[in-house]
Motif scaffolding. Structure first.
Motif, short mmCIF file in Angstrom:
data_model
loop_
_atom_site.label_atom_id
_atom_site.label_comp_id
_atom_site.label_asym_id
_atom_site.label_seq_id
_atom_site.Cartn_x
_atom_site.Cartn_y
_atom_site.Cartn_z
N ARG A 149 0.81 -1.22 0.00
CA ARG A 149 0.00 0.00 0.00
C ARG A 149 0.83 1.26 0.00
O ARG A 149 1.81 1.38 0.75
CB ARG A 149 -0.92 0.02 1.23
CG ARG A 149 -1.86 1.21 1.27
CD ARG A 149 -2.83 1.11 2.44
NE ARG A 149 -3.81 2.19 2.37
CZ ARG A 149 -4.11 2.99 3.39
NH1 ARG A 149 -3.52 2.83 4.55
NH2 ARG A 149 -5.01 3.93 3.25
N MET A 150 0.43 2.21 -0.83
CA MET A 150 0.89 3.58 -0.75
C MET A 150 -0.32 4.41 -0.33
O MET A 150 -1.26 4.60 -1.12
CB MET A 150 1.47 4.09 -2.07
CG MET A 150 2.00 5.50 -1.99
SD MET A 150 2.91 6.00 -3.47
CE MET A 150 4.43 5.05 -3.27
N ALA A 151 -0.35 4.85 0.90
CA ALA A 151 -1.54 5.48 1.47
C ALA A 151 -1.65 6.92 0.98
O ALA A 151 -1.14 7.85 1.59
CB ALA A 151 -1.49 5.43 2.98
N THR A 152 -2.35 7.12 -0.12
CA THR A 152 -2.51 8.45 -0.69
C THR A 152 -3.78 9.13 -0.22
O THR A 152 -3.92 10.35 -0.37
CB THR A 152 -2.56 8.36 -2.23
OG1 THR A 152 -3.60 7.45 -2.62
CG2 THR A 152 -1.23 7.87 -2.78
N GLU A 153 -4.73 8.35 0.36
CA GLU A 153 -6.02 8.93 0.71
C GLU A 153 -6.33 8.88 2.20
O GLU A 153 -7.37 9.36 2.63
CB GLU A 153 -7.15 8.24 -0.08
CG GLU A 153 -7.72 6.95 0.52
CD GLU A 153 -6.73 5.78 0.54
OE1 GLU A 153 -7.08 4.75 1.15
OE2 GLU A 153 -5.64 5.90 -0.02
N SER A 154 -5.46 8.26 3.00
CA SER A 154 -5.73 8.14 4.42
C SER A 154 -4.44 7.86 5.16
O SER A 154 -3.38 7.68 4.56
CB SER A 154 -6.77 7.04 4.69
OG SER A 154 -6.30 5.80 4.21
N ALA A 155 -4.53 7.79 6.49
CA ALA A 155 -3.35 7.60 7.32
C ALA A 155 -2.74 6.22 7.13
O ALA A 155 -3.42 5.27 6.71
CB ALA A 155 -3.72 7.80 8.79
N VAL A 156 -1.45 6.13 7.44
CA VAL A 156 -0.76 4.84 7.38
C VAL A 156 -1.03 4.10 8.68
O VAL A 156 -0.43 4.40 9.72
CB VAL A 156 0.75 5.03 7.16
CG1 VAL A 156 1.45 3.68 7.12
CG2 VAL A 156 1.01 5.80 5.87
N THR A 157 -1.95 3.17 8.66
CA THR A 157 -2.32 2.39 9.84
C THR A 157 -2.49 0.93 9.45
O THR A 157 -2.72 0.62 8.28
CB THR A 157 -3.63 2.89 10.46
OG1 THR A 157 -4.71 2.67 9.53
CG2 THR A 157 -3.56 4.37 10.80
N THR A 158 -2.40 0.06 10.45
CA THR A 158 -2.64 -1.35 10.18
C THR A 158 -4.09 -1.59 9.78
O THR A 158 -4.39 -2.40 8.90
CB THR A 158 -2.30 -2.19 11.42
OG1 THR A 158 -0.93 -1.95 11.77
CG2 THR A 158 -2.49 -3.68 11.15
N ARG A 159 -5.03 -0.89 10.41
CA ARG A 159 -6.45 -1.06 10.07
C ARG A 159 -6.71 -0.72 8.61
O ARG A 159 -7.56 -1.32 7.96
CB ARG A 159 -7.32 -0.17 10.97
CG ARG A 159 -7.39 -0.60 12.41
CD ARG A 159 -8.29 0.32 13.19
NE ARG A 159 -9.68 0.23 12.76
CZ ARG A 159 -10.61 1.16 13.02
NH1 ARG A 159 -10.28 2.26 13.66
NH2 ARG A 159 -11.84 0.98 12.61
N GLY A 160 -5.99 0.27 8.09
CA GLY A 160 -6.20 0.68 6.71
C GLY A 160 -5.48 -0.16 5.68
O GLY A 160 -5.68 0.03 4.48
N ALA A 161 -4.65 -1.09 6.14
CA ALA A 161 -3.92 -1.95 5.21
C ALA A 161 -4.86 -3.00 4.60
O ALA A 161 -5.88 -3.35 5.18
CB ALA A 161 -2.76 -2.64 5.93
#
Length: 298
Positions: A149-161
């Motif tokens: 993931r390259m988090a371009t739209e939200s924070a870098v978090t484990t939940r967002g992975a």
């Protein structure tokens, strides 16, 4: 950006190498997504058992969980620890009771995946490091999918992975962006689906879950998504017995596939596939826009 990969094994003799091959593919995609990584691998649970993959949210969140769950359910429970995740196997009939106990007694243990065959792992960090932390290179399996993931739209978090799992043995990884995910989310919430993050990929996974609960096959659910999900995307979706690939009608996100008698593989770029055995004689092709490609094990 982001990088997605998928591997479906046709030759059982290759299954002991599934994790190692998938880890290699993920590692190659690091520069497409260095923020976080995750993968799902499919391998059998004990007969009659269901697997819950739990992610520990904080120190000690998973300590003693196996014994506590076994005492509460009064049934045999086994568990296997992989870094910050724990895979618990228990009788399938106890799933609802187990989830209720976890929510009440262990709120720091989040269920990230559930099913008869799926195990799902994700964390912040470089893909190669995440793979090593969870022991992916040593895992055997019938198929698996992964995401960098390259988090371009939200924070870098484990939940967002990625991957995101919203149904039993089902998960999705996604490269692209959905423009109508908020309206789709509201519609799905009215249908009883719940979401843990604001990520549009979780909405896409939930949409497919909803369609399949209505009786659609995975192929039919993906075909329906072409009308209901707006944006540019490539989906790779894992289910209990196989995986599927779909690109949107414009197909601006890169994608390549390779097919041999031993496996079917997907990557955001060919270099993710270049190290696979027999790639030199594989049928290599770019999946067509708006066409579902699906493979299943017997």
């Amino acid at each position: 950006m982001c990088g997605i990969v998928g591997l479906f094994i046709r030759d059982p003799a290759l299954e002991p190498q599934t994790g190692a091959l998938l880890a290699q593919m993920l590692g190659v995609m690091s520069d497409r997504g260095p923020d976080s990584a995750g993968f799902a691998i499919y391998r059998d649970a004990p007969p009659g058992a269901l697997k819950l993959t739990l992610r520990g949210q904080g120190p000690g969140a998973l300590d003693g969980l196996e014994a506590g769950l076994q005492a509460a359910l009064r049934v045999p429970v086994s568990a296997e620890r992989h870094d910050t995740h724990l895979v618990v196997a228990l009788p399938a009939a106890c799933e609802a009771e187990a989830r209720a106990w976890l929510a009440a007694q262990r709120p720091g243990a989040a269920v990230v995946g559930a099913g008869r065959r799926i195990e799902l792992y994700k964390e912040v960090g470089l893909p190669a490091q995440v793979s090593e932390r969870f022991g992916l290179p040593a895992m055997a399996g019938s198929h698996g999918i992964g995401h960098t993931r390259m988090a371009t739209e939200s924070a870098v978090t484990t939940r967002g992975a990625h991957p995101f799992s919203t149904g039993l043995d089902q998960c999705l990884v996604h490269n692209g962006s959905l423009s109508n995910h908020n309206s789709v989310r509201r519609s799905l919430e009215r249908e009883g689906l719940a979401f843990e993050t604001e990520n549009d990929s979780e909405v896409a996974a939930g949409y497919l879950t909803w369609r399949m609960r209505q009786g659609a096959s995975l192929k039919e659910a993906l075909e329906a998504s072409l009308s209901d999900l707006d944006g540019f995307y490539t989906f790779v979706v894992g289910v209990e017995n196989g995986f599927a690939v779909l690109r949107d009608p414009i197909a601006c996100k890169p994608a390549v596939m390779a097919e041999t008698d031993r496996y079917v593989a997907f990557g955001s770029e060919y270099r993710a596939l270049a190290g696979l055995p027999g790639i030199g004689t594989a049928r290599v092709f770019e999946p067509e826009p708006a066409r579902v490609y699906a493979w299943e094990r017997a």
